[in-house]
Write a protein that holds these residues in place. Structure first.
Motif, short mmCIF file in Angstrom:
data_model
loop_
_atom_site.label_atom_id
_atom_site.label_comp_id
_atom_site.label_asym_id
_atom_site.label_seq_id
_atom_site.Cartn_x
_atom_site.Cartn_y
_atom_site.Cartn_z
N PHE A 278 7.04 -0.81 1.01
CA PHE A 278 7.06 0.17 2.10
C PHE A 278 5.67 0.51 2.60
O PHE A 278 5.51 0.97 3.73
CB PHE A 278 7.77 1.46 1.64
CG PHE A 278 9.24 1.29 1.38
CD1 PHE A 278 10.10 0.93 2.40
CD2 PHE A 278 9.76 1.47 0.11
CE1 PHE A 278 11.45 0.76 2.17
CE2 PHE A 278 11.11 1.31 -0.14
CZ PHE A 278 11.96 0.95 0.89
N GLY A 279 4.64 0.32 1.77
CA GLY A 279 3.28 0.69 2.17
C GLY A 279 3.20 2.13 2.64
O GLY A 279 2.53 2.44 3.62
N ALA A 280 3.88 3.01 1.91
CA ALA A 280 4.08 4.38 2.39
C ALA A 280 3.03 5.32 1.83
O ALA A 280 3.04 5.64 0.64
CB ALA A 280 5.48 4.86 1.99
N GLY A 281 2.13 5.76 2.68
CA GLY A 281 1.27 6.89 2.36
C GLY A 281 1.92 8.16 2.86
O GLY A 281 3.13 8.19 3.15
N PHE A 282 1.14 9.22 2.98
CA PHE A 282 1.71 10.48 3.45
C PHE A 282 0.67 11.19 4.32
O PHE A 282 -0.45 11.43 3.88
CB PHE A 282 2.10 11.37 2.28
CG PHE A 282 2.89 12.59 2.66
CD1 PHE A 282 4.25 12.52 2.84
CD2 PHE A 282 2.25 13.81 2.87
CE1 PHE A 282 4.99 13.65 3.20
CE2 PHE A 282 2.96 14.94 3.23
CZ PHE A 282 4.34 14.86 3.39
N GLU A 283 1.07 11.51 5.53
CA GLU A 283 0.18 12.21 6.45
C GLU A 283 0.91 13.42 7.03
O GLU A 283 2.05 13.32 7.47
CB GLU A 283 -0.25 11.29 7.60
CG GLU A 283 -1.10 10.12 7.19
CD GLU A 283 -1.55 9.29 8.38
OE1 GLU A 283 -1.55 9.83 9.51
OE2 GLU A 283 -1.88 8.11 8.19
N THR A 284 0.24 14.57 6.99
CA THR A 284 0.79 15.77 7.61
C THR A 284 -0.34 16.77 7.78
O THR A 284 -1.45 16.57 7.27
CB THR A 284 1.93 16.38 6.77
OG1 THR A 284 2.58 17.40 7.53
CG2 THR A 284 1.39 16.98 5.48
N SER A 298 -3.20 8.07 0.35
CA SER A 298 -2.97 6.63 0.25
C SER A 298 -1.62 6.39 -0.41
O SER A 298 -1.08 7.28 -1.08
CB SER A 298 -4.07 5.99 -0.59
OG SER A 298 -3.97 6.40 -1.95
N PRO A 299 -1.04 5.19 -0.27
CA PRO A 299 0.24 4.91 -0.94
C PRO A 299 0.17 5.13 -2.46
O PRO A 299 1.12 5.63 -3.06
CB PRO A 299 0.50 3.44 -0.60
CG PRO A 299 -0.18 3.24 0.72
CD PRO A 299 -1.42 4.09 0.64
N GLN A 300 -0.97 4.77 -3.07
CA GLN A 300 -1.09 4.95 -4.52
C GLN A 300 -1.09 6.43 -4.90
O GLN A 300 -0.43 6.83 -5.86
CB GLN A 300 -2.37 4.28 -5.03
CG GLN A 300 -2.38 2.77 -4.91
CD GLN A 300 -2.83 2.28 -3.54
OE1 GLN A 300 -3.13 3.08 -2.64
NE2 GLN A 300 -2.90 0.97 -3.36
#
Length: 455
Positions: A278-284, A298-300
């Motif tokens: 998914f290469g999913a990081g998180f931004e908000t 970062s995803p990690q």
């Protein structure tokens, strides 16, 4: 005693007892709790991120699967010799030795990228190979005293309150499971390169290992240790323990083994699903009045917070589930935990896509890992169902035999999952794992037996 009868007040087990004992500074509880907390933090900060670390150092998906299988081998074979060593040299020196070995394992992981490819007898040894060496060392303390823990809880708790008793110990231990990955996520966010930032995590794990080792060696009261007695009697003892295993445990063992085999096929790949599939990081952006703060993970690092969500749900549900077991029995609660274990692989690999019309990938993963936390709700009841049928004074042997059998069968699971991940598709590995897990759950539902004290 029926589960519908109110237990005597003297047998009540508050899930917060472990914390109260800790802050009361009772010597033995303080020492062992400090060591447990320190090593649990160190291992939980590091172990779930090691597959990503290996890939960053050049390992293939199949190598990651082999790493998981080596971990399964260690879990199966370490407890017996660990117990024999403790009986021979005493708990204080055994704990100190295991602590030092585990700390050395964290250090090997820390220096692995600096070793670089080296030639040994004409064969090039890549840096990720040292992660296997570190694993052989780092799991030493973790595998110590499994059977003894079960036996102590059994002896100190009314049979109809076993699930609540295990909920107390699990609540304390798994608080470290909550803090560790979140602390790791914070440290990983300090540098854009994962191989650099994860070494910050490993350095802190080494520090926790040193603190835990020193605390248990300097503060542990060894006056009650019996040194030089009761060593392991060999394969004949294992065979005798297998013959003597209570009959009600066999359906539980078969169902549990299938469920754990399924989980073992894909467990080491959870981090890679988040970071690579998914290469999913998180931004908000967090805003309070005129103040705003941008969050960019970062995803990690995001994976660390997902593990925190998972363990928070676990901590919130274990005690209520243990109370529920007193009304409905252990078997239904254990079955729910097994089902979550079995279903989670397909929920993780397909859930975010199915939820995409209503949720972003990031928030879908938060929901998926919250669902995963429910598998721990049945853990106290599961432990009670394992040790409950054992004769008083035999809880440690029964537990050791149960876990030895289960863990031996589960050994090849990660290698099988790694082969499917590398040579077929990740989806194939996760789908097959879910099938095996659901079959195990169904077997337990059909053939599993209730512990009499909860019937």
């Amino acid at each position: 005693m029926s589960r519908r009868n109110a237990p005597d007040e003297s047998t009540e087990t508050d899930p917060l007892d472990a914390f109260r004992q800790f802050f009361a500074l009772e010597r033995d509880v303080l020492v062992l709790s400090l060591a447990m907390f320190a090593f649990s933090l160190g291992f939980q900060m590091t172990s779930r991120f090691l597959p990503e670390y290996m890939v960053a150092l050049g390992a293939s998906g199949f190598a990651v699967g082999l790493f998981g299988t080596v971990g399964n081998v260690i879990s199966a074979v370490y407890p017996y010799p660990g117990g024999a060593i403790s009986d021979r040299i005493g708990s204080r020196y055994a704990l100190t030795a295991f602590g030092l070995v585990s700390t050395l394992g964290f250090a090997v992981w820390l220096v692995a990228p600096s070793v670089g490819p080296i030639a040994v007898a004409g064969v090039t040894v890549e840096p990720w190979v040292w992660i296997f060496v570190g694993l052989l060392l780092a799991q030493a303390w973790k595998s110590f005293g499994l059977g003894a823990t079960f036996a102590v809880v059994k002896q100190a708790t009314d049979p109809a309150r076993l699930a609540a008793g295990f909920a107390s110990t699990e609540t304390f231990r798994r608080t470290a499971f909550l803090i560790g990955p979140v602390l790791a996520a914070v440290l990983i966010g300090l540098h854009p390169s994962f191989t650099v930032s994860f070494r910050y995590v490993l350095a802190v794990a080494v520090l926790f290992g040193i603190v835990g080792t020193l605390a248990q060696h300097l503060l542990y009261d060894a006056s009650g240790d019996s040194v030089g007695g009761g060593s392991f009697e060999g394969v004949a003892q294992i065979r005798a323990d297998l013959r003597d295993m209570p009959a009600p445990l066999r359906p539980l063992l078969i169902g549990d083994t299938l469920v754990r085999f399924a989980n073992g096929m894909v467990y080491v790949f959870f981090v890679l699903v988040v970071t690579q599939v998914f290469g999913a990081g998180f931004e908000t952006t967090l805003a309070v009045g005129e103040f705003s703060y941008a969050v960019d993970l970062s995803p990690q690092a995001f994976f660390g917070y997902l593990l925190g969500v998972e363990m928070l749900v676990a901590l919130l549900t274990m005690a209520p589930a243990a109370k529920l077991a007193e009304r409905v029995g252990l078997k239904p609660v254990v079955a729910v935990g097994f089902f979550v274990y079995g279903a989670f692989p397909v929920v993780l690999i397909y859930g975010p896509e199915l939820l995409s019309p209503v949720l972003s990938v990031q928030w879908a993963l938060v929901l998926v890992f919250a669902f995963s936390g429910l598998r721990f709700a049945g853990l106290p009841s599961h432990k009670a169902l394992i040790v409950g049928p054992a004769e008083r004074g035999a809880g440690g042997r029964v537990t050791g035999t149960y876990y030895l059998l289960r863990n031996l069968v589960v050994i090849p699971s990660a290698a099988i999952g790694g082969a499917l991940w590398e040579f077929v598709t990740p989806e194939a590995a996760f789908a097959l794992a879910a099938v095996v897990g659901v079959v195990g759950t169904g077997y337990f539902l059909v053939y599993g037996e209730e512990f009499e004290a909860y019937a």
